[in-house]
Design an enzyme around this catalytic site. Structure first.
Site, short mmCIF file in Angstrom:
data_model
loop_
_atom_site.label_atom_id
_atom_site.label_comp_id
_atom_site.label_asym_id
_atom_site.label_seq_id
_atom_site.Cartn_x
_atom_site.Cartn_y
_atom_site.Cartn_z
N SER A 143 0.85 -1.19 0.00
CA SER A 143 0.00 0.00 0.00
C SER A 143 0.89 1.23 0.00
O SER A 143 2.06 1.17 0.38
CB SER A 143 -0.88 0.01 1.25
OG SER A 143 -1.55 1.26 1.38
N TYR A 156 -3.28 -0.03 10.42
CA TYR A 156 -3.15 -0.33 8.98
C TYR A 156 -1.76 0.08 8.48
O TYR A 156 -1.07 -0.70 7.81
CB TYR A 156 -4.25 0.40 8.21
CG TYR A 156 -4.28 0.09 6.73
CD1 TYR A 156 -4.80 -1.11 6.26
CD2 TYR A 156 -3.78 1.00 5.79
CE1 TYR A 156 -4.83 -1.40 4.89
CE2 TYR A 156 -3.81 0.72 4.44
CZ TYR A 156 -4.33 -0.48 3.99
OH TYR A 156 -4.36 -0.76 2.64
#
Ligand SMILES: NC(=O)c1ccc[n+]([C@@H]2O[C@H](COP(=O)([O-])OP(=O)(O)OC[C@H]3O[C@@H](n4cnc5c(N)ncnc54)[C@H](O)[C@@H]3O)[C@@H](O)[C@H]2O)c1
Length: 285
Positions: A143, A156
């Site tokens: 990501s 996250y």
């Protein structure tokens, strides 16, 4: 018939019942692979599998557990006899709560799926390659949060930084064996990942606006991420390993301390007008 990049190959895609994983399964299938569609949601896995162009099976499995990972490995081996390509993609967002308000449960759930799950997937892939006595290729969905920080989404961001470590370590181990491990790092792609946080700042509600602050001034599509994952899995990327390729509209190259920055410049029209002159949009595109 012209040959396709993945003719004869068997690919596993996790989190393939939706979003980026679904697009990846479709792309690999269209390019000739037999695809094992893995998702914790068995119904969506079935639906995606049924719609693919070529041979495919659906496997309901929770990739955060050893049992779940073993289930899809066994199912793939039973159906297709081998696995050549792994797209370890399943991941969750967790809470947008501010740091002082985060619960341990939330932190641990995100780490369980995004880190333990990817570790288990990598370990299973390497075990399988050893058993098959051959090589293969692995892509992990990282990501933009693997490479940069933010004030929210702490579990996250932490988990995706750990994913970078998994990619680097596994690539080092796999190199001499001819096994390549790379990552694709998406920026903003409207999927159901953001749905739970639809009304949260940073959630789905302002996704388009945030995407408009990137150099390409737009969000990405699942197909655009799938194209990068397929490239990394293919022999076209034969000399790439341990790389985390950003597919983020250029978001990670932005220098936020310049007034022309982009990310953080919510009023991009003003920035663009200063850079390109009034009415620039009429002549640019
Ligand atoms: N969409 C984006 O903008 C974006 C940006 C950067 C990274 N990513 C990453 O891309 C990956 C896919 O995200 P998405 O946007 O497609 O999300 P999504 O929610 O649309 O799809 C994720 C899929 O994974 C499945 N899944 C969740 N937990 C699982 C588990 N424990 N076991 C098996 N399957 C599970 C879900 O059921 C779902 O079908 C994630 O790793 C995410 O962190 C997405």
């Amino acid at each position: 018939m012209t040959s396709k990049r993945f003719d004869g190959a068997v690919a596993v895609v996790t989190g393939a019942g939706n979003g980026l994983g679904r697009a990846s399964a479709e792309r690999l299938s269209a390019e000739g692979a037999s695809v094992v569609v893995v998702d914790v949601n068995g119904e969506s896995a079935e639906r995606v599998s049924a719609g693919l162009a070529g041979p495919s099976i659906a496997v309901q499995a929770d990739i955060s557990t050893e049992e779940g990972v073993q289930r899809y490995i066994d199912a793939a081996a039973a159906e297709f006899g081998r696995i050549d390509l792994h797209h370890l993609n399943a991941g969750i967002f967790g809470s947008f709560a501010a740091l002082p308000d985060l619960s341990v449960d939330d932190f641990e759930r995100v780490m369980a799926v995004n880190v333990r799950g990817q570790f288990l997937g990598l370990r299973a892939a390497f075990r399988r390659f050893r058993e098959q006595g051959g090589t293969g290729s692995i892509v992990v969905t990282a990501s933009i949060a693997s490479l940069t920080g933010s004030a929210d989404l702490l579990p996250y961001v932490t988990s995706k930084h750990a994913v970078a470590g998994l990619i680097h370590g596994a690539a080092m181990y796999g190199g001499p064996l001819g096994i390549r491990v790379n990552g694709v790092a998406p920026g903003i792609v409207p999927t159901d990942l953001f749905a739970a946080a639809a009304t949260t700042s940073g959630g789905k509600n302002d996704m388009e606006q945030r995407a408009s602050t990137t150099p390409l001034r737009r969000a990405g599509t699942a197909e655009e991420i799938a194209a990068v994952a397929a490239f990394l899995l293919s022999d076209d990327a034969a000399y790439l390993t341990g790389q985390i390729v950003s597919a983020d509209g250029g978001a990670t190259i932005v220098n936020t301390v310049r007034p022309s920055g982009g990310a953080g410049a919510w009023n991009t029209d003003r920035v663009d007008e200063a850079l390109y002159g009034a009415n620039w949009k009429d002549s640019a595109r």
